[in-house]
Every structure is written in C-alpha cells, then in structure tokens.
Design a protein around this motif. Structure first.
Motif, PDB file in Angstrom:
ATOM      1  N   ALA A   1      20.220   9.597  -8.323  1.00 14.94           N
ATOM      2  CA  ALA A   1      20.771   8.891  -9.478  1.00 14.94           C
ATOM      3  C   ALA A   1      20.175   7.513  -9.697  1.00 14.94           C
ATOM      4  O   ALA A   1      20.691   6.738 -10.484  1.00 14.94           O
ATOM      5  N   GLY A   2      19.100   7.182  -9.000  1.00 14.61           N
ATOM      6  CA  GLY A   2      18.467   5.892  -9.192  1.00 14.61           C
ATOM      7  C   GLY A   2      18.128   5.220  -7.878  1.00 14.61           C
ATOM      8  O   GLY A   2      18.012   5.876  -6.840  1.00 14.61           O
ATOM      9  N   LYS A   3      18.001   3.893  -7.951  1.00 12.99           N
ATOM     10  CA  LYS A   3      17.635   3.091  -6.772  1.00 12.99           C
ATOM     11  C   LYS A   3      18.332   1.742  -6.842  1.00 12.99           C
ATOM     12  O   LYS A   3      18.607   1.245  -7.930  1.00 12.99           O
ATOM     13  N   VAL A   4      18.557   1.159  -5.685  1.00 15.99           N
ATOM     14  CA  VAL A   4      18.983  -0.228  -5.598  1.00 15.99           C
ATOM     15  C   VAL A   4      17.958  -0.923  -4.699  1.00 15.99           C
ATOM     16  O   VAL A   4      17.603  -0.413  -3.632  1.00 15.99           O
ATOM     17  N   ARG A   5      17.440  -2.070  -5.191  1.00 13.79           N
ATOM     18  CA  ARG A   5      16.435  -2.815  -4.448  1.00 13.79           C
ATOM     19  C   ARG A   5      16.927  -4.243  -4.234  1.00 13.79           C
ATOM     20  O   ARG A   5      17.488  -4.857  -5.140  1.00 13.79           O
ATOM     21  N   PHE A   6      16.692  -4.735  -3.042  1.00 15.71           N
ATOM     22  CA  PHE A   6      17.053  -6.100  -2.679  1.00 15.71           C
ATOM     23  C   PHE A   6      15.750  -6.864  -2.458  1.00 15.71           C
ATOM     24  O   PHE A   6      14.941  -6.477  -1.633  1.00 15.71           O
TER      25      PHE A   6
ATOM     26  N   ASP B   1      24.087 -14.012   0.519  1.00 17.98           N
ATOM     27  CA  ASP B   1      24.018 -13.648   1.936  1.00 17.98           C
ATOM     28  C   ASP B   1      23.828 -14.929   2.747  1.00 17.98           C
ATOM     29  O   ASP B   1      22.740 -15.504   2.751  1.00 17.98           O
ATOM     30  N   ASP B   2      24.894 -15.370   3.409  1.00 15.72           N
ATOM     31  CA  ASP B   2      24.849 -16.604   4.200  1.00 15.72           C
ATOM     32  C   ASP B   2      24.270 -17.767   3.406  1.00 15.72           C
ATOM     33  O   ASP B   2      23.394 -18.492   3.886  1.00 15.72           O
ATOM     34  N   GLY B   3      24.720 -17.933   2.166  1.00 21.26           N
ATOM     35  CA  GLY B   3      24.278 -19.041   1.327  1.00 21.26           C
ATOM     36  C   GLY B   3      22.950 -18.813   0.617  1.00 21.26           C
ATOM     37  O   GLY B   3      22.527 -19.653  -0.163  1.00 21.26           O
ATOM     38  N   ARG B   4      22.275 -17.709   0.905  1.00 22.90           N
ATOM     39  CA  ARG B   4      21.007 -17.406   0.239  1.00 22.90           C
ATOM     40  C   ARG B   4      21.251 -16.479  -0.936  1.00 22.90           C
ATOM     41  O   ARG B   4      22.083 -15.579  -0.861  1.00 22.90           O
ATOM     42  N   ASP B   5      20.484 -16.690  -2.003  1.00 21.34           N
ATOM     43  CA  ASP B   5      20.535 -15.803  -3.163  1.00 21.34           C
ATOM     44  C   ASP B   5      19.543 -14.665  -2.951  1.00 21.34           C
ATOM     45  O   ASP B   5      18.347 -14.912  -2.749  1.00 21.34           O
ATOM     46  N   ILE B   6      20.038 -13.434  -3.010  1.00 25.16           N
ATOM     47  CA  ILE B   6      19.205 -12.250  -2.863  1.00 25.16           C
ATOM     48  C   ILE B   6      19.184 -11.517  -4.205  1.00 25.16           C
ATOM     49  O   ILE B   6      20.207 -10.963  -4.621  1.00 25.16           O
ATOM     50  N   PRO B   7      18.040 -11.515  -4.909  1.00 20.64           N
ATOM     51  CA  PRO B   7      17.958 -10.788  -6.171  1.00 20.64           C
ATOM     52  C   PRO B   7      18.139  -9.284  -5.948  1.00 20.64           C
ATOM     53  O   PRO B   7      17.589  -8.712  -5.009  1.00 20.64           O
ATOM     54  N   VAL B   8      18.929  -8.663  -6.833  1.00 15.72           N
ATOM     55  CA  VAL B   8      19.217  -7.230  -6.742  1.00 15.72           C
ATOM     56  C   VAL B   8      18.798  -6.573  -8.056  1.00 15.72           C
ATOM     57  O   VAL B   8      19.098  -7.080  -9.133  1.00 15.72           O
ATOM     58  N   VAL B   9      18.097  -5.445  -7.935  1.00 15.06           N
ATOM     59  CA  VAL B   9      17.725  -4.639  -9.100  1.00 15.06           C
ATOM     60  C   VAL B   9      18.320  -3.253  -8.881  1.00 15.06           C
ATOM     61  O   VAL B   9      18.099  -2.619  -7.844  1.00 15.06           O
ATOM     62  N   LEU B  10      19.089  -2.794  -9.858  1.00 16.99           N
ATOM     63  CA  LEU B  10      19.747  -1.490  -9.791  1.00 16.99           C
ATOM     64  C   LEU B  10      19.250  -0.644 -10.956  1.00 16.99           C
ATOM     65  O   LEU B  10      19.356  -1.068 -12.109  1.00 16.99           O
ATOM     66  N   ASP B  11      18.691   0.510 -10.662  1.00 17.83           N
ATOM     67  CA  ASP B  11      18.299   1.484 -11.685  1.00 17.83           C
ATOM     68  C   ASP B  11      19.253   2.654 -11.575  1.00 17.83           C
ATOM     69  O   ASP B  11      19.318   3.303 -10.522  1.00 17.83           O
ATOM     70  N   ILE B  12      20.003   2.922 -12.639  1.00 14.65           N
ATOM     71  CA  ILE B  12      21.008   3.991 -12.637  1.00 14.65           C
ATOM     72  C   ILE B  12      20.670   5.026 -13.701  1.00 14.65           C
ATOM     73  O   ILE B  12      20.363   4.670 -14.836  1.00 14.65           O
ATOM     74  N   GLU B  13      20.760   6.288 -13.334  1.00 20.13           N
ATOM     75  CA  GLU B  13      20.622   7.388 -14.279  1.00 20.13           C
ATOM     76  C   GLU B  13      22.036   7.798 -14.678  1.00 20.13           C
ATOM     77  O   GLU B  13      22.746   8.442 -13.894  1.00 20.13           O
ATOM     78  N   PRO B  14      22.504   7.403 -15.871  1.00 19.31           N
ATOM     79  CA  PRO B  14      23.897   7.651 -16.249  1.00 19.31           C
ATOM     80  C   PRO B  14      24.280   9.119 -16.364  1.00 19.31           C
ATOM     81  O   PRO B  14      25.449   9.451 -16.252  1.00 19.31           O
ATOM     82  N   ALA B  15      23.316  10.005 -16.548  1.00 13.03           N
ATOM     83  CA  ALA B  15      23.634  11.419 -16.723  1.00 13.03           C
ATOM     84  C   ALA B  15      23.530  12.213 -15.416  1.00 13.03           C
ATOM     85  O   ALA B  15      23.595  13.436 -15.437  1.00 13.03           O
ATOM     86  N   ALA B  16      23.398  11.540 -14.284  1.00 11.67           N
ATOM     87  CA  ALA B  16      23.250  12.237 -12.998  1.00 11.67           C
ATOM     88  C   ALA B  16      24.506  13.042 -12.682  1.00 11.67           C
ATOM     89  O   ALA B  16      25.623  12.601 -12.953  1.00 11.67           O
ATOM     90  N   GLY B  17      24.298  14.215 -12.113  1.00 17.22           N
ATOM     91  CA  GLY B  17      25.407  15.060 -11.700  1.00 17.22           C
ATOM     92  C   GLY B  17      25.665  14.934 -10.211  1.00 17.22           C
ATOM     93  O   GLY B  17      24.876  14.328  -9.470  1.00 17.22           O
TER      94      GLY B  17
END
Length: 128
Positions: A52-57, A31-47
């Motif tokens: 189905a999870g979360k995404v955190r920045f 993001d504009d030359g800055r590194d933003i750590p991303v954590v994604l939690d996915i529930e693969p069996a979600a209907g």
C-alpha cells in the motif's frame, strides 16, 4: 502464447499506473529534539494484504519501510511495516502504522512490534 504475453504486459502497465496514483504526504517527526523529515506514499485503493505504499524517514535516520494494508476500523487505517528497519528504524521493525484524516492531512501513529506507541505526527499532502 501471444495472448498471455499481451495479458502480462497489460498487468504490468496497470501495476505501474496504480503506483502513480499513490498520494504523497510529508511531515516531521521529533526524535530526542531532532527533526526527522517523513515522506509517506499511500495507495488509497489498496486492499487487505496489498502493498500500500512506503514510509521513509530522512535526516539522521535514512531508512524506511514498505506498507502492507491491514484493514480499517472506522476512519483509522492500519498498515504493517514491512522490511528490516535498518539503523534508527530498528525499533519499528515488524511494527505498524495507523493513519486517520486530520484536517487536510493525516494523523499518523507509529507502533513497535509490541504494540507500544513510539511516535505521533501529522503529515500533509505534498505541495501544501
């Protein structure tokens, strides 16, 4: 009444186990030359329509969204970004995330509410 209580306790136990089955991925967004750590939690069996999870920045952003599974087209899964999107997440509020397999990880694309591609990144399973 005892049977109803037992059923409710069982359902809560299954719900907590389901979240334990979520797969965690990590990556970095630029993001504009800055590194933003991303954590994604996915529930693969979600209907369809399921949480189905979360995404955190992290980093300067410090915000995130819950994910609601919207369906798949081929190998591409789509998730609605649920929540207010405070701070630097604001442009993504009411947008969506698409993921598809990429080697051992996932290629992510984040879109605004107006279907404009905002960011692309690759995330890898935690520990890799």
């Amino acid at each position: 009444m005892k049977q109803l209580l037992t059923a409710c306790v069982g359902a809560l136990a299954l719900a907590s186990l389901a979240s334990a089955w979520a797969v965690e991925y990590r990556g970095t967004l630029k993001d504009d030359g800055r590194d933003i750590p991303v954590v994604l939690d996915i529930e693969p069996a979600a209907g369809l329509g399921d949480r189905a999870g979360k995404v955190r920045f992290n980093g300067n952003w410090k915000c995130g969204f819950d994910l609601e599974y919207s369906g798949a087209s081929g190998q591409v899964d789509s998730y609605g970004l649920e929540g207010a999107g405070p701070g630097l997440c604001g442009p993504l509020a009411q947008g969506y995330l698409q993921s598809q397999p990429d080697g051992g990880g996932l290629q992510l694309q984040l879109f605004t509410q107006r279907n404009k591609l905002a960011y692309s990144l690759t995330v890898l399973p935690s520990g890799k």
